[in-house]
Design a protein around this motif. Structure first.
Motif, PDB file in Angstrom:
ATOM      1  N   GLY A  40      83.822  99.185 -35.340  1.00  0.00           N
ATOM      2  CA  GLY A  40      84.145  99.859 -34.082  1.00  0.00           C
ATOM      3  C   GLY A  40      83.140 100.916 -33.686  1.00  0.00           C
ATOM      4  O   GLY A  40      83.121 101.361 -32.541  1.00  0.00           O
ATOM      5  N   THR A  41      82.279 101.312 -34.651  1.00  0.00           N
ATOM      6  CA  THR A  41      81.267 102.334 -34.352  1.00  0.00           C
ATOM      7  C   THR A  41      79.923 101.919 -34.938  1.00  0.00           C
ATOM      8  O   THR A  41      79.855 101.124 -35.874  1.00  0.00           O
ATOM      9  N   ILE A  46      75.873 100.920 -39.621  1.00  0.00           N
ATOM     10  CA  ILE A  46      74.736 101.439 -40.394  1.00  0.00           C
ATOM     11  C   ILE A  46      75.112 101.576 -41.868  1.00  0.00           C
ATOM     12  O   ILE A  46      74.319 101.244 -42.749  1.00  0.00           O
ATOM     13  N   ARG A  47      76.330 102.028 -42.143  1.00  0.00           N
ATOM     14  CA  ARG A  47      76.773 102.200 -43.532  1.00  0.00           C
ATOM     15  C   ARG A  47      76.856 100.867 -44.278  1.00  0.00           C
ATOM     16  O   ARG A  47      76.824 100.849 -45.505  1.00  0.00           O
ATOM     17  N   SER A  52      73.121  92.937 -45.532  1.00  0.00           N
ATOM     18  CA  SER A  52      72.023  92.132 -44.956  1.00  0.00           C
ATOM     19  C   SER A  52      72.478  91.147 -43.877  1.00  0.00           C
ATOM     20  O   SER A  52      72.417  89.934 -44.068  1.00  0.00           O
ATOM     21  N   PRO A  53      72.908  91.669 -42.738  1.00  0.00           N
ATOM     22  CA  PRO A  53      73.299  90.749 -41.660  1.00  0.00           C
ATOM     23  C   PRO A  53      72.097  89.985 -41.122  1.00  0.00           C
ATOM     24  O   PRO A  53      70.992  90.507 -41.059  1.00  0.00           O
ATOM     25  N   ASP A  54      72.336  88.736 -40.756  1.00  0.00           N
ATOM     26  CA  ASP A  54      71.292  87.928 -40.117  1.00  0.00           C
ATOM     27  C   ASP A  54      71.203  88.283 -38.633  1.00  0.00           C
ATOM     28  O   ASP A  54      70.121  88.378 -38.073  1.00  0.00           O
ATOM     29  N   ARG A  78      68.010 102.551 -35.550  1.00  0.00           N
ATOM     30  CA  ARG A  78      68.253 102.675 -36.997  1.00  0.00           C
ATOM     31  C   ARG A  78      68.211 101.313 -37.682  1.00  0.00           C
ATOM     32  O   ARG A  78      67.662 101.167 -38.771  1.00  0.00           O
ATOM     33  N   ILE A  79      68.791 100.307 -37.036  1.00  0.00           N
ATOM     34  CA  ILE A  79      68.777  98.961 -37.613  1.00  0.00           C
ATOM     35  C   ILE A  79      67.345  98.467 -37.738  1.00  0.00           C
ATOM     36  O   ILE A  79      66.952  97.916 -38.774  1.00  0.00           O
TER      37      ILE A  79
END
Length: 174
Positions: A40-41, A46-47, A52-54, A78-79
Motif C-alpha cells: 500500500g506504500t 522498498i523494504r 528481487s521482483p522482476d 530508490r528502486i
C-alpha cells in the motif's frame, strides 16, 4: 527465446480495489507461475526489494498515511538505485504527457494511464516486459560464455608462448 519459469511481481498502489482487481488479472495473465505481492506504500515496497521482483507496477500518486510518505517518483528512484534491472511500470490516473515522460526519464519501463483500457494495456506492457527480461537473461548468458571462451583462448595462447619460449623448436615443421 525462452520465457522465465517464474515471475515475481510487486503491485504498489494505495487503491485496494484496483490492487485486488489487478492482482487477480496478473495471476492468470501468464502461463508461468506468477507471484504477486501487494504493498500500500512505497516504503513497504522498498523494504521488500530483497525478494528481487522482476516487475513492479507502481502508482504515481501514493497517498500514504504519513505526510513524509514517498510518492511514486521517489520510490522509482530508490528502486532504480537498488534494483536497476527491475522493470518498473508506472500506473496513474494522470494523463499528462509530461508526467509520463518524466517517469520514463527516471527509469520507468513504461507508463499506463488508469482508465477503461488500463487492464488491456497492462497485459500488453507486462508481456513486453517479460520478453525483455528473457532477452536480458539470454544476453547475460551469452556474455558469460563469451568471457569463458575468451579466457580459455587466452590461456591457450599463453601456454603456446610459454612452450615456445622454453622449447623453441616445438612448433617447427619437420
Amino acid at each position: 527465446m525462452k520465457t522465465p519459469k517464474e515471475l515475481n511481481v510487486f503491485v504498489v498502489d494505495d487503491d485496494k480495489l484496483f490492487t485486488t482487481s489487478l492482482t487477480h488479472q496478473l495471476e492468470k495473465m501468464f502461463p508461468v507461475k506468477t507471484s504477486v505481492h501487494c504493498f500500500g506504500t512505497g516504503e513497504e515496497c522498498i523494504r521488500h526489494l530483497e525478494r528481487s521482483p522482476d516487475i513492479i507496477l507502481l502508482d504515481y500518486y501514493l497517498s500514504g498515511s504519513s505526510q513524509k510518505a514517498m510518492n511514486g517518483l521517489q520510490v522509482l528512484d530508490r528502486i532504480m538505485k537498488q534494483k536497476p534491472s527491475t522493470k518498473v511500470i508506472m500506473i496513474s490516473g494522470q494523463d499528462k504527457i509530461e508526467v509520463a515522460v518524466d517517469t520514463i526519464r527516471h527509469g520507468a519501463y513504461d507508463y499506463i494511464i488508469k482508465n477503461d483500457r488500463a487492464m488491456l494495456r497492462t497485459k500488453l506492457v507486462m508481456t513486453n516486459a517479460v520478453h525483455a527480461i528473457a532477452v536480458n537473461k539470454e544476453v547475460r548468458n551469452y556474455k558469460f560464455w563469451l568471457r569463458i571462451a575468451s579466457g580459455f583462448i587466452l590461456l591457450l595462447i599463453a601456454a603456446c608462448v610459454i612452450i615456445q619460449l622454453n622449447f623453441p623448436h616445438t612448433f617447427d615443421r619437420p
